[in-house]
Scaffold this motif. Structure first.
Motif, mmCIF file in Angstrom:
data_model
loop_
_atom_site.group_PDB
_atom_site.id
_atom_site.type_symbol
_atom_site.label_atom_id
_atom_site.label_comp_id
_atom_site.label_asym_id
_atom_site.label_seq_id
_atom_site.Cartn_x
_atom_site.Cartn_y
_atom_site.Cartn_z
ATOM 1 N N GLY A 102 -6.495 -18.057 12.100
ATOM 2 C CA GLY A 102 -5.844 -17.997 13.405
ATOM 3 C C GLY A 102 -4.697 -17.006 13.481
ATOM 4 O O GLY A 102 -3.767 -17.177 14.273
ATOM 5 N N MET A 103 -4.738 -15.951 12.669
ATOM 6 C CA MET A 103 -3.691 -14.925 12.710
ATOM 7 C C MET A 103 -4.335 -13.544 12.777
ATOM 8 O O MET A 103 -5.438 -13.346 12.264
ATOM 9 C CB MET A 103 -2.784 -15.028 11.482
ATOM 10 C CG MET A 103 -3.470 -14.716 10.165
ATOM 11 S SD MET A 103 -2.332 -14.724 8.737
ATOM 12 C CE MET A 103 -1.992 -16.470 8.602
ATOM 13 N N PRO A 104 -3.675 -12.582 13.423
ATOM 14 C CA PRO A 104 -4.242 -11.227 13.467
ATOM 15 C C PRO A 104 -4.327 -10.646 12.058
ATOM 16 O O PRO A 104 -3.417 -10.827 11.245
ATOM 17 C CB PRO A 104 -3.228 -10.449 14.312
ATOM 18 C CG PRO A 104 -2.455 -11.483 15.053
ATOM 19 C CD PRO A 104 -2.419 -12.694 14.172
ATOM 20 N N THR A 105 -5.397 -9.961 11.780
ATOM 21 C CA THR A 105 -5.571 -9.349 10.468
ATOM 22 C C THR A 105 -4.428 -8.398 10.140
ATOM 23 O O THR A 105 -3.998 -8.301 8.978
ATOM 24 C CB THR A 105 -6.912 -8.592 10.403
ATOM 25 O OG1 THR A 105 -7.956 -9.462 10.823
ATOM 26 C CG2 THR A 105 -7.212 -8.100 9.007
ATOM 27 N N ILE A 106 -3.904 -7.731 11.161
ATOM 28 C CA ILE A 106 -2.851 -6.736 10.931
ATOM 29 C C ILE A 106 -1.620 -7.354 10.268
ATOM 30 O O ILE A 106 -0.885 -6.673 9.549
ATOM 31 C CB ILE A 106 -2.474 -6.040 12.266
ATOM 32 C CG1 ILE A 106 -1.630 -4.803 11.981
ATOM 33 C CG2 ILE A 106 -1.787 -6.993 13.221
ATOM 34 C CD1 ILE A 106 -1.416 -3.922 13.191
ATOM 35 N N GLU A 107 -1.393 -8.656 10.460
ATOM 36 C CA GLU A 107 -0.228 -9.312 9.851
ATOM 37 C C GLU A 107 -0.359 -9.444 8.329
ATOM 38 O O GLU A 107 0.629 -9.715 7.641
ATOM 39 C CB GLU A 107 -0.009 -10.694 10.469
ATOM 40 C CG GLU A 107 0.444 -10.659 11.915
ATOM 41 C CD GLU A 107 0.737 -12.040 12.478
ATOM 42 O OE1 GLU A 107 0.710 -13.022 11.692
ATOM 43 O OE2 GLU A 107 0.995 -12.133 13.686
ATOM 44 N N THR A 108 -1.552 -9.259 7.807
ATOM 45 C CA THR A 108 -1.775 -9.441 6.364
ATOM 46 C C THR A 108 -1.926 -8.113 5.615
ATOM 47 O O THR A 108 -2.102 -8.111 4.396
ATOM 48 C CB THR A 108 -3.045 -10.286 6.119
ATOM 49 O OG1 THR A 108 -4.214 -9.538 6.504
ATOM 50 C CG2 THR A 108 -3.001 -11.589 6.908
ATOM 51 N N VAL A 109 -1.862 -6.995 6.319
ATOM 52 C CA VAL A 109 -2.082 -5.682 5.688
ATOM 53 C C VAL A 109 -1.037 -5.407 4.604
ATOM 54 O O VAL A 109 0.172 -5.560 4.821
ATOM 55 C CB VAL A 109 -2.058 -4.564 6.751
ATOM 56 C CG1 VAL A 109 -2.008 -3.188 6.092
ATOM 57 C CG2 VAL A 109 -3.288 -4.664 7.635
ATOM 58 N N ASN A 110 -1.525 -5.036 3.432
ATOM 59 C CA ASN A 110 -0.682 -4.725 2.269
ATOM 60 C C ASN A 110 0.195 -5.897 1.841
ATOM 61 O O ASN A 110 1.221 -5.697 1.171
ATOM 62 C CB ASN A 110 0.183 -3.477 2.525
ATOM 63 C CG ASN A 110 -0.643 -2.215 2.645
ATOM 64 O OD1 ASN A 110 -1.690 -2.079 2.021
ATOM 65 N ND2 ASN A 110 -0.188 -1.287 3.472
ATOM 66 N N GLU A 111 -0.192 -7.111 2.216
ATOM 67 C CA GLU A 111 0.546 -8.320 1.849
ATOM 68 C C GLU A 111 -0.285 -9.186 0.911
ATOM 69 O O GLU A 111 -1.518 -9.127 0.922
ATOM 70 C CB GLU A 111 0.915 -9.136 3.092
ATOM 71 C CG GLU A 111 1.820 -8.410 4.080
ATOM 72 C CD GLU A 111 3.226 -8.188 3.545
ATOM 73 O OE1 GLU A 111 3.645 -8.932 2.637
ATOM 74 O OE2 GLU A 111 3.907 -7.261 4.037
ATOM 75 N N MET A 112 0.410 -10.018 0.111
ATOM 76 C CA MET A 112 -0.258 -10.961 -0.781
ATOM 77 C C MET A 112 0.428 -12.332 -0.678
ATOM 78 O O MET A 112 1.080 -12.795 -1.614
ATOM 79 C CB MET A 112 -0.224 -10.451 -2.226
ATOM 80 C CG MET A 112 -1.100 -9.247 -2.496
ATOM 81 S SD MET A 112 -1.015 -8.699 -4.243
ATOM 82 C CE MET A 112 -1.647 -10.133 -5.105
ATOM 83 N N PRO A 113 0.280 -13.013 0.467
ATOM 84 C CA PRO A 113 0.918 -14.324 0.605
ATOM 85 C C PRO A 113 0.210 -15.385 -0.242
ATOM 86 O O PRO A 113 -1.013 -15.378 -0.365
ATOM 87 C CB PRO A 113 0.762 -14.639 2.095
ATOM 88 C CG PRO A 113 -0.472 -13.887 2.504
ATOM 89 C CD PRO A 113 -0.461 -12.627 1.682
#
Length: 269
Positions: A102-113
């Motif tokens: 339920g989140m835009p893919t763009i919020e995860t770019v280059n991230e490792m939560p």
């Protein structure tokens, strides 16, 4: 070292490209180094045995997560481990992120939560189930059940977004962005905004990363020269190919295709 992939069940195939497993017994005298390269596909990763350090550009080490999401990335990363390890992964299509979480893919770019940061209590529960599972078939069953629950709860991304991203993937990044926008009755600006929300990248950058992977996947074919690999992947000249390869992998394609790269050892099993 053992590496293998498993195809998802048909109902999850629109969102999951494959499940994968990497296991290795590490020598006490020689740590194992692994490099991940730029990738337009996000993935869920579970370290059910052992834990890696991530090595930054300055050579400093920091513990990586035990379980989490690696978002679509234009970066390469290095990891190190000095103990036996086992990793279970879920290789996702880019538009699976909004569908599942339920989140835009763009919020995860280059991230490792890590899973707890991303999903709260549900993330911790999933992590515990995966860690305690007796084998990887059970892990797949757990993940399938979890993802089906997510898909039931979350609104589905627009079918047009699936199609636009899939067309670039299927063409190995060689689809014309202008033609794709026109085919979907969108202005170039509308198309780019919608595409970026669901893929994480602009159409141009996403296409470059997908084309880079098309070239990279020729690894192991000893009959092909670098020139042949470049042209078959759609690069118009050798310098453009080398530039993209260095940008997305941190090394010259000569080194990668020689088999001496930290990014290829798992592919040699």
């Amino acid at each position: 070292m053992q590496y293998y992939t498993i195809l998802p069940p048909p109902d999850l195939a629109p969102f999951v490209k494959c499940f994968w497993v990497l296991e290795h017994e590490v020598s006490a005298e020689k740590p194992y180094f692994h490099k991940t390269l730029a990738d337009g596909f996000p993935e869920l990763v579970f370290h059910y045995k052992g834990r890696f350090d991530e090595i930054d550009r300055a050579g400093n080490a920091e513990l990586s997560f035990i379980a989490g999401l690696t978002g679509p990335t234009s970066l390469y990363r290095r990891f190190r481990i000095s103990e036996d390890f086992g990793i279970f992964g879920v290789y996702l299509y880019p538009f699976a992120v909004p569908a599942l979480f339920g989140m835009p893919t763009i919020e995860t770019v280059n991230e490792m939560p890590d899973l707890h940061s991303m999903l709260g209590k549900k993330g911790l529960e999933l992590e515990e189930k995966i860690m305690l599972a007796e084998n990887n078939q059970v892990r797949i069953a757990i993940m399938c059940q979890f993802m089906r629950g997510c898909l039931t709860r979350n609104a589905q991304p627009e079918p047009a977004a699936f199609a636009m991203i899939s067309q670039i993937i299927q063409s190995n990044g060689l689809t014309s962005v202008t033609e794709l926008a026109q085919r979907n009755a969108l202005s170039t600006r509308q198309f780019e905004r919608k595409f970026k929300a669901f893929s994480g990248f602009s159409p141009k950058l996403f296409s470059r990363i997908i084309r880079f992977h098309a070239a990279m996947n020729a690894y192991g074919d000893k009959e092909k020269s670098l020139t042949e690999i470049a042209y078959e992947a759609g690069y118009y000249d050798q310098s453009h190919f080398i530039h993209d390869f260095k940008t997305f992998s941190g090394e010259h394609p000569d080194r990668y295709f020689s088999g001496n790269s930290e990014a290829t050892e798992y592919r040699d099993v």
